[in-house]
Design an enzyme around this catalytic site. Structure first.
Site, PDB file in Angstrom:
ATOM      1  N   SER A  79       0.795  -1.222   0.000  1.00 54.81           N
ATOM      2  CA  SER A  79       0.000   0.000   0.000  1.00 54.81           C
ATOM      3  C   SER A  79       0.828   1.273   0.000  1.00 54.81           C
ATOM      4  O   SER A  79       0.366   2.301  -0.506  1.00 54.81           O
ATOM      5  CB  SER A  79      -0.939   0.008   1.209  1.00 54.81           C
ATOM      6  OG  SER A  79      -0.207  -0.058   2.424  1.00 54.81           O
ATOM      7  N   HIS A 106      -5.410  -4.042  -2.412  1.00 53.17           N
ATOM      8  CA  HIS A 106      -5.108  -3.086  -3.473  1.00 53.17           C
ATOM      9  C   HIS A 106      -4.947  -3.740  -4.845  1.00 53.17           C
ATOM     10  O   HIS A 106      -4.696  -3.050  -5.833  1.00 53.17           O
ATOM     11  CB  HIS A 106      -3.831  -2.310  -3.127  1.00 53.17           C
ATOM     12  CG  HIS A 106      -3.999  -1.391  -1.966  1.00 53.17           C
ATOM     13  ND1 HIS A 106      -4.570  -0.151  -2.073  1.00 53.17           N
ATOM     14  CD2 HIS A 106      -3.675  -1.543  -0.652  1.00 53.17           C
ATOM     15  CE1 HIS A 106      -4.596   0.442  -0.892  1.00 53.17           C
ATOM     16  NE2 HIS A 106      -4.056  -0.395  -0.013  1.00 53.17           N
ATOM     17  N   LYS A 141     -11.689  -0.072  -1.920  1.00 51.53           N
ATOM     18  CA  LYS A 141     -10.686   0.466  -2.850  1.00 51.53           C
ATOM     19  C   LYS A 141     -11.274   0.559  -4.254  1.00 51.53           C
ATOM     20  O   LYS A 141     -11.967   1.504  -4.585  1.00 51.53           O
ATOM     21  CB  LYS A 141      -9.428  -0.398  -2.823  1.00 51.53           C
ATOM     22  CG  LYS A 141      -8.875  -0.669  -1.428  1.00 51.53           C
ATOM     23  CD  LYS A 141      -8.479   0.593  -0.689  1.00 51.53           C
ATOM     24  CE  LYS A 141      -7.907   0.261   0.681  1.00 51.53           C
ATOM     25  NZ  LYS A 141      -7.659   1.466   1.493  1.00 51.53           N
TER      26      LYS A 141
END
Length: 306
Positions: free
Chosen positions: A95, A123, A155
């Site tokens: 991240s 992610h 996300k």
């Protein structure tokens, strides 16, 4: 909360009287009790997300952190381990750096040493792979080669909530053992419906992730040409290293005055002296906007002596 609840409970799954053995063929080691994690060693990537770190700590197992993406060190450590049960856990996309974990090598080591493997792909899912299915698809790793895959709806899908996927018997056990699942409220129906539609859009309109990654590639190339380090970024997350914590905060403030929202990451979220601005490119960003940002960063490099 998914990581915090799943990781301690995953260790318990091999001790549970519910199962004689897990899908990996590990024999049940005994009854659940106050020393549930005895016999476990967890091998955790040093740049794992804070939620993974907290989950590992709650499990109270022996913890061995391995250097970032250093598979030689991991192979040596897991080969030397005397613990009967082993657990490898890593982010899929890191991240704060935006680079991608060497999942094929980790899957090979897990198979060789009869270890469990968990990937936090918060992610990666929705962004990587030919069909947007995440880091595993990006690397061509089968889902059966990873025991637990965690993801989030916050996300790529713009919603709220986390999830974990794996073999049915392990998931059934997590439903009755993961405390952050049992003692949290469920997703509101409207959020669940929105996430479902977002997943459908991601499958139906692959141009969205393609453009986001194209924007990230362009920004990464251009910002590096202006003297910034991007720390090995490979995906849609593109950090620009500032170094000094106070200067990073100043860059964030100056960008905000120019209409750009770009929070900085500083200690203790990253190592001391490694403060950075963490940019995330989306399909909504136009080339003119990215060029404006690049101009601002070039100006600040001069005025702040970055």
């Amino acid at each position: 909360m998914a990581n915090v609840g799943v990781i301690p409970s995953a260790y318990e799954s091999r001790l549970s009287p519910v199962f004689g053995e897990t899908h990996l063929g590990h024999p049940r080691q005994g009854k659940l009790g106050e020393n549930d994690a005895v016999g476990w060693e967890v091998f955790s990537e040093e740049l794992n997300h804070a939620s993974v770190v907290d989950g590992v700590r709650l499990a109270k197992a022996k913890i061995s952190r391995f250097p970032h993406k250093n598979m030689k060190h991991l192979a040596e450590a897991i080969g030397e381990s005397k613990m009967p049960s082993k657990f490898i856990v890593s982010d899929g996309v890191f991240s704060m750096d935006g680079d991608i974990a060497p999942i094929p090598a980790m899957a090979d080591l897990a198979r060789e040493h009869n270890a469990m493997l968990m990937i936090d792909d918060a992610h990666g899912v929705g962004m990587l792979g030919a069909n947007g299915r995440g880091s595993l698809e990006h690397h061509g790793v089968a889902s059966t080669d990873v025991d637990l895959q965690m993801g989030t709806f916050t996300k790529a899908f713009g919603g709220v909530g986390g999830y974990v996927s794996g073999d049915q018997e392990v998931i059934d056990f997590l439903r009755i053992s993961a405390r952050t699942y049992i003692f949290s409220a469920p997703l509101p129906p409207a959020i669940a419906a929105g996430v479902t539609e977002a997943i459908d859009i991601a499958e139906r309109e692959p141009w969205r992730r393609e453009k986001a990654l194209e924007n990230a590639f362009y920004f990464r190339r251009e910002v590096e040409s202006r003297g910034y380090e991007t720390l090995g970024s490979e995906a849609h997350i593109v950090p620009t290293l500032i170094g000094d914590e106070l200067k990073a905060a100043e860059v964030t403030c100056l960008l905000r005055l120019r209409g750009i929202v770009a929070p900085h990451a500083r200690y203790p979220a990253v190592a001391l002296g490694q403060a950075r601005i963490r940019f995330v490119m989306t399909c909504q960003h136009e080339r003119e906007q990215i060029d404006f940002l690049l101009g601002c960063l070039a100006e600040m490099r001069e005025t702040l002596n970055l």
